[in-house]
Design a protein around this motif. Structure first.
Motif, mmCIF file in Angstrom:
data_model
loop_
_atom_site.group_PDB
_atom_site.id
_atom_site.type_symbol
_atom_site.label_atom_id
_atom_site.label_comp_id
_atom_site.label_asym_id
_atom_site.label_seq_id
_atom_site.Cartn_x
_atom_site.Cartn_y
_atom_site.Cartn_z
ATOM 1 N N ILE A 238 0.918 -1.206 0.098
ATOM 2 C CA ILE A 238 -0.001 0.209 0.026
ATOM 3 C C ILE A 238 0.883 1.141 0.057
ATOM 4 N N ALA A 239 1.951 1.321 0.857
ATOM 5 C CA ALA A 239 2.550 2.377 0.862
ATOM 6 C C ALA A 239 3.509 2.419 -0.398
ATOM 7 N N ALA A 240 3.988 1.595 -1.183
ATOM 8 C CA ALA A 240 4.641 1.611 -2.596
ATOM 9 C C ALA A 240 3.788 2.273 -3.306
ATOM 10 N N ARG A 241 2.316 1.726 -3.392
ATOM 11 C CA ARG A 241 1.442 2.190 -4.409
ATOM 12 C C ARG A 241 1.187 3.763 -4.454
ATOM 13 N N LYS A 242 1.073 4.212 -2.786
ATOM 14 C CA LYS A 242 0.951 5.604 -2.849
ATOM 15 C C LYS A 242 1.996 6.458 -3.062
ATOM 16 N N ALA A 243 3.261 5.922 -2.836
ATOM 17 C CA ALA A 243 4.390 6.588 -3.294
ATOM 18 C C ALA A 243 4.543 6.535 -4.731
ATOM 19 N N CYS A 244 4.188 5.398 -5.307
ATOM 20 C CA CYS A 244 4.117 5.330 -6.924
ATOM 21 C C CYS A 244 3.362 6.477 -7.378
ATOM 22 N N ALA A 245 2.028 6.502 -6.746
ATOM 23 C CA ALA A 245 0.902 7.468 -7.213
ATOM 24 C C ALA A 245 1.508 9.038 -7.204
ATOM 25 N N ALA A 246 1.916 9.091 -5.931
ATOM 26 C CA ALA A 246 2.534 10.640 -5.732
ATOM 27 C C ALA A 246 3.708 10.855 -6.882
ATOM 28 N N THR A 247 4.744 10.127 -7.208
ATOM 29 C CA THR A 247 5.677 10.141 -8.255
ATOM 30 C C THR A 247 5.091 10.399 -9.553
ATOM 31 N N ASN A 248 4.075 9.490 -9.966
ATOM 32 C CA ASN A 248 3.530 9.645 -11.299
ATOM 33 C C ASN A 248 2.719 11.131 -11.393
ATOM 34 N N LYS A 249 2.080 11.701 -10.484
ATOM 35 C CA LYS A 249 1.599 13.132 -10.377
ATOM 36 C C LYS A 249 2.691 13.891 -10.565
ATOM 37 N N THR A 250 3.723 13.776 -9.669
ATOM 38 C CA THR A 250 4.946 14.898 -9.881
ATOM 39 C C THR A 250 5.501 14.596 -11.295
ATOM 40 N N GLU A 251 5.864 13.405 -11.613
ATOM 41 C CA GLU A 251 6.384 13.074 -13.063
ATOM 42 C C GLU A 251 5.517 13.905 -14.204
ATOM 43 N N SER A 252 4.108 13.582 -14.194
ATOM 44 C CA SER A 252 3.104 14.446 -14.968
ATOM 45 C C SER A 252 3.305 15.710 -15.081
ATOM 46 N N PHE A 253 3.301 16.243 -14.025
ATOM 47 C CA PHE A 253 3.290 17.867 -13.728
ATOM 48 C C PHE A 253 4.697 18.279 -14.520
ATOM 49 N N ASN A 254 5.726 17.661 -14.096
ATOM 50 C CA ASN A 254 7.144 18.175 -14.714
ATOM 51 C C ASN A 254 7.267 17.922 -16.036
ATOM 52 N N ARG A 255 6.439 16.878 -16.839
ATOM 53 C CA ARG A 255 6.404 16.862 -18.213
ATOM 54 C C ARG A 255 5.633 17.926 -18.734
ATOM 55 N N PHE A 256 4.526 18.386 -18.059
ATOM 56 C CA PHE A 256 3.491 19.040 -18.686
ATOM 57 C C PHE A 256 4.057 20.463 -18.664
ATOM 58 N N SER A 257 4.952 20.830 -17.688
ATOM 59 C CA SER A 257 5.388 21.960 -17.186
ATOM 60 C C SER A 257 6.034 22.669 -18.443
ATOM 61 N N PRO A 258 7.242 22.175 -18.900
ATOM 62 C CA PRO A 258 7.797 22.471 -20.127
ATOM 63 C C PRO A 258 6.884 22.978 -21.294
ATOM 64 N N TRP A 259 6.002 21.935 -21.529
ATOM 65 C CA TRP A 259 5.012 22.186 -22.754
ATOM 66 C C TRP A 259 4.542 23.378 -22.464
ATOM 67 N N ILE A 260 4.004 24.029 -21.274
ATOM 68 C CA ILE A 260 3.307 25.029 -20.966
ATOM 69 C C ILE A 260 4.147 26.256 -21.101
ATOM 70 N N GLY A 261 5.354 26.106 -20.712
ATOM 71 C CA GLY A 261 6.446 27.098 -20.815
ATOM 72 C C GLY A 261 6.650 27.745 -22.023
ATOM 73 N N PHE A 262 7.244 28.954 -22.027
ATOM 74 C CA PHE A 262 7.093 30.018 -23.102
ATOM 75 C C PHE A 262 8.723 30.578 -23.115
ATOM 76 N N GLY A 263 8.698 31.093 -24.515
ATOM 77 C CA GLY A 263 9.998 31.859 -24.638
ATOM 78 C C GLY A 263 11.499 30.977 -24.390
ATOM 79 N N ASN A 264 12.333 30.944 -25.399
ATOM 80 C CA ASN A 264 13.479 30.426 -25.425
ATOM 81 C C ASN A 264 13.554 28.958 -25.121
ATOM 82 N N ARG A 265 12.429 28.415 -25.576
ATOM 83 C CA ARG A 265 12.391 26.749 -25.180
ATOM 84 C C ARG A 265 12.692 26.396 -23.735
ATOM 85 N N GLY A 266 12.209 27.050 -22.850
ATOM 86 C CA GLY A 266 12.441 26.852 -21.519
ATOM 87 C C GLY A 266 13.697 27.169 -20.815
ATOM 88 N N VAL A 267 14.341 27.847 -21.580
ATOM 89 C CA VAL A 267 16.045 28.254 -21.203
ATOM 90 C C VAL A 267 15.785 29.485 -20.368
#
Length: 119
Positions: free
Chosen positions: A34-63
């Motif tokens: 159960i603890a591993a599943r919760k940690a995995c779910a939290a990691t997946n949410k964070t990874e999803s946010f981190n993949r989405f964030s550069p896509w939203i970013g603007f100007g100079n390709r995120g640099v």
């Protein structure tokens, strides 16, 4: 003299102790899963946010071209704020579509919604 235990009493007592040990080990494994599943779910949410964030970013390709740490932090915080605002808007849009589907008589199961993500 002391009381002599019948072999069946000994086996019964030892069997109960073994059962408690096994169920305790099973419970420990279950909690670990159960603890591993919760940690995995939290990691997946964070990874999803981190993949989405550069896509939203603007100007100079995120640099961030500015070498000033204060300006770099402002740019990162603004990008995170913008990403959160888009995710929130997407969640509202999903909720509105689900509401409309329910209104016209569709059945929407929780499992169906578990496959939808606003990111």
């Amino acid at each position: 003299m002391g009381k002599v235990q019948a072999p069946s009493d000994f086996c019964h007592r030892e069997g109960n102790e073994a059962a408690r040990t096994v169920s305790s080990a099973s419970l420990s494994r279950a909690w670990a899963v159960i603890a591993a599943r919760k940690a995995c779910a939290a990691t997946n949410k964070t990874e999803s946010f981190n993949r989405f964030s550069p896509w939203i970013g603007f100007g100079n390709r995120g640099v961030i071209a500015d070498n000033d740490p204060v300006e770099q932090e402002k740019a990162m915080k603004f990008n995170a704020l913008l990403t959160n605002a888009v995710i929130f808007h997407n969640a509202l849009d999903i909720a509105e579509v689900v509401r409309q589907l329910l209104e016209v008589g569709w059945t929407v199961e929780p499992e169906d919604l578990s496959h939808i993500s606003p990111t």
